[in-house]
Write a protein that holds these residues in place. Structure first.
Motif, short mmCIF file in Angstrom:
data_model
loop_
_atom_site.label_atom_id
_atom_site.label_comp_id
_atom_site.label_asym_id
_atom_site.label_seq_id
_atom_site.Cartn_x
_atom_site.Cartn_y
_atom_site.Cartn_z
N SER A 243 -3.90 -5.09 1.92
CA SER A 243 -2.50 -5.29 1.53
C SER A 243 -2.37 -5.42 0.01
O SER A 243 -1.40 -4.93 -0.58
CB SER A 243 -1.91 -6.52 2.23
N PHE A 246 -2.80 -1.97 -1.47
CA PHE A 246 -1.63 -1.18 -1.13
C PHE A 246 -0.43 -1.58 -2.01
O PHE A 246 0.25 -0.72 -2.59
CB PHE A 246 -1.31 -1.41 0.34
N VAL A 250 1.03 1.36 -4.45
CA VAL A 250 2.11 2.20 -3.93
C VAL A 250 3.21 2.52 -4.95
O VAL A 250 3.58 3.68 -5.10
CB VAL A 250 2.72 1.56 -2.66
N GLN A 269 8.60 1.60 1.51
CA GLN A 269 7.23 2.03 1.78
C GLN A 269 6.26 0.85 1.72
O GLN A 269 5.36 0.73 2.55
CB GLN A 269 6.82 3.11 0.78
N LEU A 273 4.24 -1.61 5.51
CA LEU A 273 2.94 -2.17 5.87
C LEU A 273 3.11 -3.51 6.59
O LEU A 273 2.50 -3.75 7.65
CB LEU A 273 2.09 -2.35 4.63
N PHE A 306 -4.88 6.61 4.60
CA PHE A 306 -4.06 6.56 3.39
C PHE A 306 -4.86 6.95 2.14
O PHE A 306 -4.31 7.42 1.15
CB PHE A 306 -3.26 5.26 3.25
N THR A 322 -0.42 4.00 6.34
CA THR A 322 0.28 2.72 6.25
C THR A 322 0.52 2.13 7.63
O THR A 322 0.33 0.92 7.85
CB THR A 322 1.63 2.91 5.53
#
Length: 408
Positions: A243, A246, A250, A269, A273, A306, A322
């Motif tokens: 996380s 990400f 992102v 987006q 998650l 991803f 995701t």
């Protein structure tokens, strides 16, 4: 076995309050918990506005993100365990006030120093609330509703994290003031949140005078329980590393590589998650939650997919990754909370939960800082691949370690 012992001790530790008031308090704390977690992710879509205004680049963005996690870790090591002695309500109220102070700093931020201070205070608030509210929910629910407490606490955590980025993206894209309006609304919402904490029954009696100190992370005394807890802590470290990777990756990936400049889309987006993690916790079959392999399988598959989306510059592939990673995150977190609640001594419940969340938020710091440092010297795709392989290896190590059978 463990549940019976916990039930006996909890009966002594929890004050005799009216059942209806206790149930109301349970849902009030759950709602405030979600709100505080929502505040933790509000800033993520807004760095695209702050960076040109304050003149900082990707490394500073990484640093601001890491300062938030550092504040969370400090809170978990120093402040959150105090609620086992001073009571849940005083610490929860202080955490809401810290969230309000953080929000006020975001409203007046015109330089990086103020932004760092705001994120640090936000991290302190989040750290105190995660451990203390999770402990309070377990006690307000009672031993007979332990599973409900575990589900609601994880839903509040993940749901808040997901809604924060979505709300900030929508306000920034369609509101009159991208970096202020959302914080004015959030600050106003903290007023009833504070009142909700004040009227909630206290669950720790007798309360003692707190002693402020940096505590060594607590783990269970029994060897089998310690092994089970460390497996859960390692798994959540890897899940939150995903996380963290990400969340820090992102916004720039969508903006710079895929040329997505709609802030609402970027926020959605990132929030996807956590929303998928929330759905996985609520809707997944019990065998997926309690099983040894479903969570790591989803997490590893998500990272692989991803990463493929990053290398191929494919938004659909990235979105599919995701979804898979979110399911793995949710299942890992839900199982870990259940194991920790079950193994915790009710007199030191927040202490063990603090250690669990400490492992989780340390997982967000490491890849975030590593990505920021590696990005200065090597290609971002290669840096992300190195971190992804490390996360997969950690996940596999946790999954392959032998279970003791002390928990289910």
């Amino acid at each position: 076995m463990i549940d019976n012992v916990a039930s006996d001790v909890r009966t002594q530790a929890v004050s005799p309050v009216d059942g209806r008031r206790q149930r109301t308090g349970f849902w009030l704390i759950a709602a405030v918990y979600m709100l505080v977690m929502l505040g933790g992710t509000l800033p993520i879509p807004l760095y695209a506005f702050w960076a040109p205004q304050m003149g900082f680049g990707p490394f500073t963005t990484t640093l601001v993100f890491a300062v938030y996690a550092l504040g969370t870790v400090l809170a978990l090591m120093v402040f959150a365990p105090l609620s086992d002695r001073a009571g849940r309500r005083p610490l929860l109220a202080a955490a809401v006030l810290a969230a309000a102070a953080s929000t006020a700093l975001f409203l007046v931020a015109h330089d990086v120093g103020t932004l760092l201070a705001a994120r640090f205070l936000c991290g302190l608030s989040t750290g105190v609330f995660t451990a203390t509210a999770t402990a309070a929910l377990g006690e307000l629910a009672g031993a007979e509703h332990a599973r409900r407490a575990s589900t609601v606490s994880t839903v509040a955590n993940m749901g808040g994290l997901g809604l924060g980025t979505i709300a900030a993206g929508l306000f920034a894209q369609y509101g009159a003031d991208p970096t202020h309006l959302v914080f004015w609304v959030y600050l106003a919402s903290l007023v009833p949140a504070f009142l909700a904490v004040v009227v909630t029954p206290e669950t720790v009696t007798p309360r003692q005078r707190p002693a402020l100190s940096v505590r060594r992370p607590t783990i269970p005394d029994r060897r089998t329980a310690r092994t089970d807890f460390l497996r859960a802590a390692t798994a959540v470290f890897a899940a939150f590393a995903v996380s963290g990777l990400f969340s820090s990756l992102v916004p720039s990936f969508l903006r710079e590589q895929l040329h997505v400049h709609n802030v609402a889309a970027v926020g959605a987006q990132v929030g996807l998650l956590f929303i998928v993690a929330l759905i996985a916790q609520v809707a997944a079959p019990e065998r997926w939650i309690s099983g040894r392999w479903p969570a790591p399988a989803f997490l590893i598959a998500g990272v692989a997919v991803f990463e493929t989306g990053l290398w191929t510059r494919s938004l659909p592939t990235f979105a599919a990754g995701t979804l898979l990673a979110g399911a793995g995150l949710g299942l890992t977190f839900r199982r870990g909370i259940g194991v920790t609640q079950q193994l915790a001594d009710p007199r030191r419940r927040a202490d063990l939960l603090s250690t669990y969340f400490l492992s989780a938020y340390t997982g967000t710091i490491v890849p975030t800082l590593a990505l920021g440092l590696l990005d200065q010297t090597i290609n971002q795709d290669v840096a992300t691949l190195i971190l992804a392989v490390t996360v997969v290896a950690t996940t596999l190590a946790s999954a392959l370690s032998r279970p003791t059978g002390a928990t289910t």
